[in-house]
Scaffold this active site. Structure first.
Site, PDB file in Angstrom:
ATOM      1  N   ARG A  36       0.980  -1.190   0.007  1.00  0.00           N
ATOM      2  CA  ARG A  36       0.190  -0.050  -0.109  1.00  0.00           C
ATOM      3  C   ARG A  36       0.898   1.208  -0.108  1.00  0.00           C
ATOM      4  O   ARG A  36       2.103   1.029   0.065  1.00  0.00           O
ATOM      5  CB  ARG A  36      -1.000  -0.047   1.228  1.00  0.00           C
ATOM      6  CG  ARG A  36      -0.689  -0.750   2.382  1.00  0.00           C
ATOM      7  CD  ARG A  36       0.434   0.059   3.248  1.00  0.00           C
ATOM      8  NE  ARG A  36       0.369   1.362   3.202  1.00  0.00           N
ATOM      9  CZ  ARG A  36       1.185   2.217   3.713  1.00  0.00           C
ATOM     10  NH1 ARG A  36       2.359   1.744   3.770  1.00  0.00           N
ATOM     11  NH2 ARG A  36       1.086   3.442   3.655  1.00  0.00           N
ATOM     12  N   GLY A  37       0.297   2.429  -0.220  1.00  0.00           N
ATOM     13  CA  GLY A  37       1.160   3.765  -0.395  1.00  0.00           C
ATOM     14  C   GLY A  37       1.018   3.905  -1.606  1.00  0.00           C
ATOM     15  O   GLY A  37       1.470   3.156  -2.421  1.00  0.00           O
ATOM     16  N   ALA A  38       0.592   5.307  -2.059  1.00  0.00           N
ATOM     17  CA  ALA A  38       0.626   5.573  -3.435  1.00  0.00           C
ATOM     18  C   ALA A  38       1.554   5.406  -4.445  1.00  0.00           C
ATOM     19  O   ALA A  38       1.402   4.650  -5.520  1.00  0.00           O
ATOM     20  CB  ALA A  38       0.239   7.148  -3.511  1.00  0.00           C
ATOM     21  N   ARG A  57      -7.625   0.094  -6.588  1.00  0.00           N
ATOM     22  CA  ARG A  57      -7.869   1.002  -5.435  1.00  0.00           C
ATOM     23  C   ARG A  57      -7.942   2.459  -6.473  1.00  0.00           C
ATOM     24  O   ARG A  57      -7.265   2.711  -7.181  1.00  0.00           O
ATOM     25  CB  ARG A  57      -6.680   1.268  -4.454  1.00  0.00           C
ATOM     26  CG  ARG A  57      -6.516  -0.031  -3.713  1.00  0.00           C
ATOM     27  CD  ARG A  57      -5.551   0.006  -2.387  1.00  0.00           C
ATOM     28  NE  ARG A  57      -6.260   0.999  -1.604  1.00  0.00           N
ATOM     29  CZ  ARG A  57      -5.780   1.449  -0.531  1.00  0.00           C
ATOM     30  NH1 ARG A  57      -4.149   1.099  -0.341  1.00  0.00           N
ATOM     31  NH2 ARG A  57      -6.245   1.952   0.358  1.00  0.00           N
ATOM     32  N   GLN A 113      -1.340   2.324  10.105  1.00  0.00           N
ATOM     33  CA  GLN A 113      -0.131   2.385   9.447  1.00  0.00           C
ATOM     34  C   GLN A 113       1.057   3.165  10.058  1.00  0.00           C
ATOM     35  O   GLN A 113       2.262   2.861  10.012  1.00  0.00           O
ATOM     36  CB  GLN A 113      -0.358   3.000   7.850  1.00  0.00           C
ATOM     37  CG  GLN A 113      -1.087   2.453   6.868  1.00  0.00           C
ATOM     38  CD  GLN A 113      -2.684   2.613   6.951  1.00  0.00           C
ATOM     39  OE1 GLN A 113      -3.110   2.827   8.021  1.00  0.00           O
ATOM     40  NE2 GLN A 113      -3.388   2.665   5.786  1.00  0.00           N
ATOM     41  N   ASP A 155      -1.992  10.760  -1.782  1.00  0.00           N
ATOM     42  CA  ASP A 155      -2.525   9.749  -2.464  1.00  0.00           C
ATOM     43  C   ASP A 155      -2.655  10.604  -3.803  1.00  0.00           C
ATOM     44  O   ASP A 155      -2.648   9.655  -4.987  1.00  0.00           O
ATOM     45  CB  ASP A 155      -3.607   9.187  -2.122  1.00  0.00           C
ATOM     46  CG  ASP A 155      -3.193   8.266  -1.042  1.00  0.00           C
ATOM     47  OD1 ASP A 155      -2.779   8.684   0.094  1.00  0.00           O
ATOM     48  OD2 ASP A 155      -2.557   6.756  -1.365  1.00  0.00           O
ATOM     49  N   ASN A 159      -5.145  12.240   1.224  1.00  0.00           N
ATOM     50  CA  ASN A 159      -4.202  11.562   2.007  1.00  0.00           C
ATOM     51  C   ASN A 159      -5.053  10.994   2.936  1.00  0.00           C
ATOM     52  O   ASN A 159      -6.309  11.035   2.994  1.00  0.00           O
ATOM     53  CB  ASN A 159      -3.143  12.494   2.652  1.00  0.00           C
ATOM     54  CG  ASN A 159      -2.020  11.697   3.265  1.00  0.00           C
ATOM     55  OD1 ASN A 159      -1.419  10.844   2.302  1.00  0.00           O
ATOM     56  ND2 ASN A 159      -1.586  11.795   4.333  1.00  0.00           N
ATOM     57  N   LYS A 160      -4.483  10.005   3.675  1.00  0.00           N
ATOM     58  CA  LYS A 160      -5.107   9.066   4.656  1.00  0.00           C
ATOM     59  C   LYS A 160      -5.969   9.879   5.687  1.00  0.00           C
ATOM     60  O   LYS A 160      -5.858  10.855   6.108  1.00  0.00           O
ATOM     61  CB  LYS A 160      -4.047   8.488   5.397  1.00  0.00           C
ATOM     62  CG  LYS A 160      -4.316   7.450   6.378  1.00  0.00           C
ATOM     63  CD  LYS A 160      -5.308   6.374   6.049  1.00  0.00           C
ATOM     64  CE  LYS A 160      -4.655   5.653   4.884  1.00  0.00           C
ATOM     65  NZ  LYS A 160      -5.835   4.772   4.222  1.00  0.00           N
TER      66      LYS A 160
HETATM   67  O1  MRU Z   1      -4.373   3.190   2.302  1.00  0.00           O
HETATM   68  P1  MRU Z   1      -3.033   3.293   2.193  1.00  0.00           P
HETATM   69  O2  MRU Z   1      -2.034   2.838   3.300  1.00  0.00           O
HETATM   70  O3  MRU Z   1      -2.289   2.871   0.792  1.00  0.00           O
HETATM   71  O4  MRU Z   1      -2.815   4.972   2.351  1.00  0.00           O
HETATM   72  C1  MRU Z   1      -1.396   5.248   2.204  1.00  0.00           C
HETATM   73  C2  MRU Z   1      -1.448   6.939   2.393  1.00  0.00           C
HETATM   74  O5  MRU Z   1      -2.395   7.540   2.719  1.00  0.00           O
HETATM   75  C3  MRU Z   1      -0.025   7.665   2.630  1.00  0.00           C
HETATM   76  O6  MRU Z   1      -0.186   8.483   3.311  1.00  0.00           O
HETATM   77  C4  MRU Z   1       0.175   8.013   1.128  1.00  0.00           C
HETATM   78  O7  MRU Z   1      -0.110   7.062   0.005  1.00  0.00           O
HETATM   79  C5  MRU Z   1       1.430   8.759   0.671  1.00  0.00           C
HETATM   80  S1  MRU Z   1       2.491   7.220   0.715  1.00  0.00           S
HETATM   81  C6  MRU Z   1       4.202   7.927   0.002  1.00  0.00           C
END
Ligand code: MRU
Length: 351
Positions: A45-47, A88, A197, A238, A248-249
């Site tokens: 996970r993570g963009a 996603r 996370q 994201d 973002n999250k």
């Molecule tokens: O749902 P996730 O864990 O994929 O969400 C991740 C985030 O929101 C991160 O902050 C974002 O992707 C930046 S990662 C460098």
């Protein structure tokens, strides 16, 4: 460096982020469908990491194809891209990476390449996307570290670290670069309900790197700021709309508003591949709703009574007015973001 995702022979191996920090186990994907499932279920996970995984998954899927003619190969390629795009919805890096793979495919096909040659080209493109991601995190980190004072206490939300990228991290790349410059950094990591996370992944990465780390529950951030325990906030993103609104999250918006109230700078660190100039503002960013169980349960234990409704938007949008600056690998953007982001997006990478 942490092994987020890598090739191993003709498979893709990724560390299982659902299991950290308890156990360090790896998931091996043998097909594109397995990579898509890994993205959807948040093994990875993570963009930026999602984009890298999708590109590698497409290359893997096409390598496995037994099509002999370009017509059938093209149909399979399109289906594989569609499968990845359906994993996603919010992180634009996913769609950016798929577009890059499509461009590579189209150029080779138009150039008259054979199926085998196209397979090689797709794999090379996926490897480039992976390596460029690490590179841009390092450059972004160097730009961002200039904004970090000596002995800074930095609050971050979610995990925007090595695990969320091909390596080094975006927000945590800034932290790492500042620490590498000899600055005595301390990090406050929001636990980041419901997937944790921050508590699980950010803390795991930073402790491994020997960086002073304190985990707080999400509802402690305001009190920490009021007590004067936070000098700056840095988070990842994201998707960043053309006007600088940042998805973002979930919980990031609240942190940004609190930071404004307490006069604390709120920085966003993200590669240019996270900037979506086709989306004019944050209201147009699709927000993923994830399953109820992430909210109702902690591990196997139910925390909420049967019958209570649950909401689980995985992301929120922080309006650009709360964003002090956006740190990218091409430099730092400040308001007005319509201009500064368009300028950075159009320029070549600085040497
Ligand atoms: O749902 P996730 O864990 O994929 O969400 C991740 C985030 O929101 C991160 O902050 C974002 O992707 C930046 S990662 C460098």
């Amino acid at each position: 460096m942490l092994p987020t995702i890598d090739w191993k022979d003709d498979t893709i191996v990724m560390i299982d982020q659902r299991k950290l920090p308890g156990v360090e186990v790896y998931v091996t994907c043998r097909t594109a469908a397995e990579v898509a499932k890994a993205i959807k279920t948040m093994v990875i996970r993570g963009a930026p990491a999602i984009g890298v995984a999708a590109a590698m998954g497409i290359a893997l899927g096409m390598r496995r194809s037994i099509a002999t003619g370009t017509r059938q190969f093209t149909t399979e390629f399109q289906k594989t891209c569609e499968m990845m795009a359906a994993t996603r919805p919010t992180a634009v890096n996913l769609f950016w990476a798929i577009e890059r793979m499509k461009r590579g495919f189209a150029e080779s096909a138009q150039g008259g390449c054979s199926v085998d040659e196209i397979k090689k080209r797709l794999e090379a493109e996926a490897r480039r996307i992976h390596d460029e991601d690490v590179e841009s995190c390092r450059t972004m980190g160097a730009h961002g570290a200039a904004l970090v004072p000596q002995e800074a206490r930095i609050l971050t939300h979610c995990n925007a670290g090595a695990l969320a990228t091909a390596g080094y991290g975006t927000a945590l790349g800034v932290v790492r670069a500042a620490a590498e410059q000899g600055k005595k950094i301390a990090v406050l990591a929001d636990e980041t309900r419901p997937f944790l996370q921050g508590a699980r992944l950010t803390a795991w990465e930073l402790v491994k790197d020997g960086i002073d780390t304190t985990v707080i529950t999400d509802n402690m951030a305001g009190a920490m700021m009021r007590l004067g325990h936070v000098d700056l906030v840095v988070v990842g993103a994201d998707r960043i709309a053309a006007n600088g609104d940042v998805a973002n999250k979930i919980g990031t918006y609240g942190v940004a508003v609190l930071a404004r109230e307490h006069g604390i700078p709120f920085y966003v660190a993200a590669p240019i591949s996270t900037v979506d100039l086709d989306t004019p503002d944050g209201s147009k960013i699709p927000i993923e709703e994830r399953n109820d169980r992430e909210v109702t349960h902690v591990g196997p234990s139910r925390m909420t009574p049967e019958g209570a409704h649950v909401r689980n938007p995985a992301f929120d949008v922080t309006p650009n007015k709360y964003v002090t600056a956006i740190i990218t690998e091409r430099g730092i953007a400040r308001a007005p973001y319509e201009e500064s982001l368009a300028e950075l997006a159009s320029q070549a990478v600085k040497a």
